[in-house]
Scaffold this active site. Sequence first.
Site, short mmCIF file in Angstrom:
data_model
loop_
_atom_site.label_atom_id
_atom_site.label_comp_id
_atom_site.label_asym_id
_atom_site.label_seq_id
_atom_site.Cartn_x
_atom_site.Cartn_y
_atom_site.Cartn_z
N CYS A 1 0.78 -1.24 0.00
CA CYS A 1 0.00 0.00 0.00
C CYS A 1 0.81 1.29 0.00
O CYS A 1 0.47 2.21 -0.75
CB CYS A 1 -1.05 0.01 1.10
SG CYS A 1 -0.63 -0.90 2.57
N ARG B 1 7.37 -10.79 5.19
CA ARG B 1 6.96 -10.54 6.56
C ARG B 1 7.71 -11.51 7.46
O ARG B 1 7.80 -12.70 7.15
CB ARG B 1 5.45 -10.75 6.72
CG ARG B 1 4.68 -9.80 5.83
CD ARG B 1 3.19 -9.96 5.99
NE ARG B 1 2.50 -9.09 5.04
CZ ARG B 1 1.18 -9.01 4.91
NH1 ARG B 1 0.41 -9.76 5.68
NH2 ARG B 1 0.64 -8.21 4.03
N ASP C 1 -2.78 -7.82 -5.11
CA ASP C 1 -3.14 -6.72 -4.23
C ASP C 1 -3.71 -5.57 -5.02
O ASP C 1 -3.23 -5.24 -6.10
CB ASP C 1 -1.85 -6.26 -3.52
CG ASP C 1 -2.15 -5.60 -2.20
OD1 ASP C 1 -3.33 -5.52 -1.82
OD2 ASP C 1 -1.18 -5.15 -1.56
N HIS D 1 -5.37 -1.47 -4.50
CA HIS D 1 -5.78 -0.34 -3.67
C HIS D 1 -6.66 0.54 -4.53
O HIS D 1 -6.31 0.86 -5.66
CB HIS D 1 -4.57 0.39 -3.11
CG HIS D 1 -3.82 -0.48 -2.15
ND1 HIS D 1 -2.79 -1.28 -2.54
CD2 HIS D 1 -4.05 -0.74 -0.84
CE1 HIS D 1 -2.37 -2.00 -1.49
NE2 HIS D 1 -3.12 -1.69 -0.45
#
Length: 671
Positions: free
Chosen positions: A364, A393, A413, A415
């Site tokens: 993001c 991560r 992903d 946005h």
Amino acid sequence: MADITITLPDGSQRSVPAGTTVGGLAASIGRGLAKAAVIGVVDGTERDLNWELRDGDEVEIVTATSERGLYTIRHSTTHVMAQAVLELFPGATFAIGPPVEDGFYYDFALPPGPDGAPGTFVPEDLDRIEDRMREILSEAQPFVRDELSSDVAREVFAKHRYKLEIIDGQADDPMSATATGLVRTYENPPAKAWADPPFEGYPGFIDLCRGPHVPDTKSFLGHFKLMRVAGAYWRGDEKNEMLQRIYGTAWASKADLEEHLHRLEEAAKRDHRRLATELDLLSFPEQLGGGLAVWHPKGGIVRKTMEDYSRRRHLEGGYDFVYTPNLANGKLFEASGHLGFYKDGMYPPMEMDNGEYYPKPMNCPMHNLVFDSRQRSYRELPLRFFELGTVYRYEKSGTLHGLMRIRGFTQDDSHIYCTPEQAHDEIRSLLGFVLSVLRAFGFDDFDANLSTRPAKAETVGTDEGWAAATESLRAALEAEGLPYEVDEGGGAFYGPKIDVKVRDAIGRSWQLSTIQYDFNMAERMGLSYIGEDGGRHTPVMIHRALLGSIERFFGVLLEHYAGAFPTWLAPVQVRVLPVRDDHAAYAAEVVGELEGRGLRVDVVDASEKLGNRIRKAKGEKIPYVLVVGDADVEARTVGVNPRGGEVDRDVPLDAFGQRVADEVLAQTSVS
RNA sequence: GCCUCCUUAGCUCAGUCGGCAGAGCGCUUCCAUGGUAAGGAAGAGGUCGUGGGUUCGAUUCCCACAGGAGGCUCCA
């Protein structure tokens, strides 16, 4: 003696003598029911069989194979296990022990070993405990219900600190009832008093418990198995000491127990880690480090097919494609808030000449940079940025699990930036898009969680903003007819969300997609657009992952299909087997023809017997096996042996190619 | 990260109560060319996860580390 009247679940009424128990009622109805009765539900509350009924009670008899009956069997079994442990391990104490899905557990603390470290169970202990449990079963110890004042209970359980915390209401125990200074207990009087009973005033085992239980340890309890020992924090808190948890399973019959164990074996066979190795799809080389995978050619082509499909759908769905790097200067993650809130989940930084750089844990912040690369107008909203973005991560080592929980993975992903007015419709079409893509991969059983605002003080955003956003999410769920549960307060601090879960072929539920409002980041990072009024406004930002992590989704698909991917995804779609070497030239022609139609085809020459080559192809779960021999060379045909179907000889090559190409096309076209 | 357990050939797994390591599948070569779920023979392949320690001797016992399994906690 006067009769009392009891109402049964079907509405019928029955007169029985006063003083009749739940068990007595069952016996009065029928001998079979009396035998199968485990407990009763009296006016909505579960009661033991020896519970005395009163006039006007509504009573349901619960049998062993029902959900409540099994629950009771598991609950009683865990008491027996606790008794065995406390007897076999002097000085041991116990915490909580509820029934769980398919079984039960109990948490114990053992006296410290010679080195002063907390005592632990070893697997052989489970055998000893199981043996002792079977002895207790054969003693047919009754489960004796009682009610003690809290003061008395404190004396009885004086040696058991966890039970004292439960009595004092400091710890929750789903299985106990400790209201208003009274404590309910169940005692199992032993055949022979223990040498040194750890309960003041009792010869053997007693536990805090709201019940109900089976009548005695001989009834209904024989079909259990202790499965494993695990650690578990007291009261589920990492800061507390770790207890020793023993998990077991228990069933109403030997056949049910065996069937359960068989199901576990079957589930193990479709474990994605095992299938990934067997089918040569991917591996987790130790040299790479934990939680990191390499994709082999066969897994790679499946993944590419999945990603190509995802890209195509996003292109058609009005998404813009962006690409962003794997590393970023720490300043970006400070601006986005990640270093403040999520640093523990991030890989540590590497020092560079102009600061610290971190592998990105999320896409993001970078998508926001794309948004912010120039001034935006309300006329270009909604903007939908899409990226197959690989993130890293730092998951704790103990949480890693094959592809399902991994340290480096790729999100599909997106946005979405829109005006507050657009958000409602955007969410709605977004959810439809998500479900449509999931259906294309073969899932059709969905449900969702709607997570709402956590405790207000910990959140950002306005009351109206939260309310409107939550309402939009709810409206989208209802418009799609998706069953959902509300997870009150389960949202992130920055906004409410929908999580979409799918049920797989063997009934397991996987959380895949997520749609999240974000009232925080756009403002934090200073994003804005020029509105119709000529003023600056902060866009509504929506995070959305569809398949979630490609790796995890691949793992879910692999288990869903037990390795037998549908034709459009299968790494090898068609295998050609020439009967003899002199059919090799024609086999090559067949391969060429099918490859010309875009199919993935290979050939295995005749250096092994046909039967074995077929067997191997079946083991690889290839959708179509073609056998070509003299007759086929002659007539330009193939013998088709489809996965899970009947052999079909003399099929014209052309027709077969057309059919499979059509099948693949149908699966990949937009529904 | 914490608790229990595991790590032997490419894969699945035997085995050694401390004395130079085994099977099946797979792989290579040869024979066999067989129409729908295992044809035959020979061969290659292991510092028994890594590093320390104990011992005359360690794959085996002890410790640490790495990786894995099942839980717990966590999962933005």
